[in-house]
Design a protein around this motif. Structure first.
Motif, PDB file in Angstrom:
ATOM      1  N   ASN A 173      31.735  17.800  42.212  1.00 25.16           N
ATOM      2  CA  ASN A 173      31.012  18.919  41.378  1.00 25.16           C
ATOM      3  C   ASN A 173      29.379  18.729  41.379  1.00 25.16           C
ATOM      4  OD1 ASN A 173      30.023  21.073  39.546  1.00 25.16           O
ATOM      5  ND2 ASN A 173      31.722  20.812  38.286  1.00 25.16           N
ATOM      6  N   ARG A 194      27.431  21.099  40.503  1.00 25.95           N
ATOM      7  CA  ARG A 194      26.777  22.430  40.003  1.00 25.95           C
ATOM      8  C   ARG A 194      25.165  22.426  39.337  1.00 25.95           C
ATOM      9  NH1 ARG A 194      26.284  23.438  34.677  1.00 25.95           N
ATOM     10  NH2 ARG A 194      27.950  22.008  34.197  1.00 25.95           N
ATOM     11  N   THR A 248      32.327  22.075  44.239  1.00 23.68           N
ATOM     12  CA  THR A 248      31.358  23.121  43.616  1.00 23.68           C
ATOM     13  C   THR A 248      29.970  22.900  43.705  1.00 23.68           C
ATOM     14  OG1 THR A 248      33.374  23.084  41.726  1.00 23.68           O
ATOM     15  CG2 THR A 248      30.906  23.689  41.265  1.00 23.68           C
ATOM     16  N   GLN A 259      27.880  25.536  42.575  1.00 26.07           N
ATOM     17  CA  GLN A 259      27.552  26.584  42.056  1.00 26.07           C
ATOM     18  C   GLN A 259      25.821  26.415  41.546  1.00 26.07           C
ATOM     19  OE1 GLN A 259      29.554  27.405  38.360  1.00 26.07           O
ATOM     20  NE2 GLN A 259      27.936  28.429  37.309  1.00 26.07           N
ATOM     21  N   ASN A 263      33.426  26.404  45.641  1.00 27.41           N
ATOM     22  CA  ASN A 263      32.475  27.451  44.600  1.00 27.41           C
ATOM     23  C   ASN A 263      31.168  27.486  45.161  1.00 27.41           C
ATOM     24  OD1 ASN A 263      31.334  28.545  42.686  1.00 27.41           O
ATOM     25  ND2 ASN A 263      32.625  27.493  40.813  1.00 27.41           N
ATOM     26  N   SER A 273      29.171  30.304  43.957  1.00 29.39           N
ATOM     27  CA  SER A 273      28.600  31.144  42.983  1.00 29.39           C
ATOM     28  C   SER A 273      27.085  30.854  42.856  1.00 29.39           C
ATOM     29  CB  SER A 273      29.264  31.357  41.701  1.00 29.39           C
ATOM     30  OG  SER A 273      29.405  29.885  41.068  1.00 29.39           O
ATOM     31  N   ASN A 297      34.547  31.122  45.763  1.00 28.13           N
ATOM     32  CA  ASN A 297      33.990  31.929  44.928  1.00 28.13           C
ATOM     33  C   ASN A 297      32.375  32.310  45.273  1.00 28.13           C
ATOM     34  OD1 ASN A 297      32.460  32.647  42.379  1.00 28.13           O
ATOM     35  ND2 ASN A 297      33.698  31.212  41.242  1.00 28.13           N
TER      36      ASN A 297
END
Length: 400
Positions: free
Chosen positions: A175, A177, A208, A210, A234, A236, A259
């Motif tokens: 992740n 993000r 991820t 994001q 992801n 996004s 996503n």
């Protein structure tokens, strides 16, 4: 002869105690010696994560955790050295330091001074003082790590990802993000595009990215070439990716969840690229992509009809688009169309007629629907979740 609970074998007591919540597990241990011994059986604490405030020395803390077989720890506040935890739990499997704002590279460096082969999960989310230096330690000493959470660690750069790609070959979930300094170069490291320096994290299944604003379609090219085992991606709030990048993703055979929420440059054309590929997506989120319209629903019906979850919140779709999609979407279980203000009762009737497996639908802010359309939706046989939110009815329409 009268039988009392105290007569039960310790194994039976342990089985009973295993159903209690964590607080009650601790309480039964204080009843009597027999209950304490039974409650300390490792089966009682299987899968439990200890949540600790590290404030003052407690010599009995870690021996107690080890006796109960607890190997997962979350640190709620860190006022002692992290090395205190690592030394006290040499067989630790999961360490959650999320939100420990005072954790520094120096503190982590003192804790990770030798290999910790048992550690599989490390969560450093929102540890904002952590930099690439800590990732070097992690890559060197946590070779068996499978899950690494770095969300909100805004000082991480491409150099840190190079270190991860060099040392963490067993990583399955990453992740990143809001790691604002990460760019296409860093994603290239993860995907093994710089083999002379690092092999890459080629076993990644969950990634991820994001709000990584520096990423472009080149990152998607790297991902499609190197991260062939990826299942969940992801992207996004990644404003730098575009429709052209979807071409790279469209042939990722393992990808089942994508996503693209709030990716401003994704339009119907991007959906077309996805639908024309060989994807077997189970979940797709294009919510708040304001260039997505009815044509996307037609493309989904043609090439992404196996979707089980579809999110289109605040997209410019209408009843016409719904009509073009619903007859092909036999596997759809979740549909989020909140704030799609052009949807009317006609669209809801189409959904009720054809999406008979639907278990959840979001109609938040769909201001043109009335009691009539809502009644049709509530007749869906599998429906369990209905979100109405800003939906309003006139006084004469209100359901009593």
């Amino acid at each position: 002869m009268e039988t009392h609970i105290s007569c039960l074998f310790p194994e039976i007591l342990a089985m009973i105690f295993s159903y209690l919540d964590v607080r009650d597990k601790g309480r039964v241990a204080q009843v009597c010696i027999a209950w304490r011994d039974a409650s300390y059986h490792k089966s009682v604490w299987r899968g439990v994560e200890a949540k600790l405030h590290l404030r003052r020395a407690n010599p009995s803390l870690f021996p107690s955790l080890q006796a109960r077989g607890i190997r997962r720890v979350q640190i709620l506040s860190l006022r002692r050295s992290l090395s205190y935890v690592i030394q006290g739990m040499p067989n630790i499997e999961s360490l959650n330091l999320s939100g420990c704002y005072n954790l520094t590279d120096n503190g982590l460096g003192h804790a990770f001074v030798q290999e910790i082969p048992s550690l599989r999960v490390l969560n450093l989310s929102l540890c904002k003082q952590i930099t690439d230096s800590s990732l070097g330690r992690i890559a060197q000493y946590l070779k068996n790590l499978e899950v690494l959470e770095l969300g909100g660690c805004s000082n991480i750069t491409n150099t840190g990802l190079l270190l991860i790609a060099w040392g963490l070959h067993r990583l399955k979930s990453l992740n990143l993000r809001s790691c604002r300094h990460v760019s296409d170069v860093g994603i290239g490291h993860l995907a093994g595009m710089t083999r002379s320096a690092a092999e890459g994290c080629l076993n990644l299944e969950y990634l991820t990215l994001q709000d990584c604003q520096k990423l472009t379609d080149l990152s998607l090219k790297h991902i499609s070439k190197g991260l062939t085992k990826l299942r969940v991606l992801n992207l996004s709030f990644c404003g730098g990716i575009s429709d052209a990048g979807m071409i790279h993703l469209s042939h990722m055979a393992s990808l089942w969840s994508l996503n693209l929420r709030s990716c401003d440059n994704i339009s119907d054309t991007g959906t077309m690229h996805l639908a024309m590929g060989t994807l077997r997506l189970s979940g797709l989120d294009v919510s708040f992509c304001d260039k997505i319209g009815d044509q996307t629903l037609a493309y989904i019906a043609q090439g992404l009809y196996q979707l089980k979850s579809l999110s289109l919140c605040s997209c410019h779709i209408s009843d016409d688009g719904v009509n073009r999609m619903v007859r092909q979407m036999h596997e759809l279980r979740t549909l989020n169309i909140g704030q799609c203000v052009r949807i009317t009762d006609k669209g809801l009737e189409l959904i009720a007629d054809h999406l008979t497996q639907l278990a959840g639908i979001d109609l938040y802010g769909c201001t043109k629907i009335t009691k009539r359309g809502l009644e049709r939706i509530t007749q869906l046989p599998c429906l369990k979740v209905l979100n109405l939110g800003l939906w309003q009815m006139t006084e004469s329409e209100k359901v009593r």
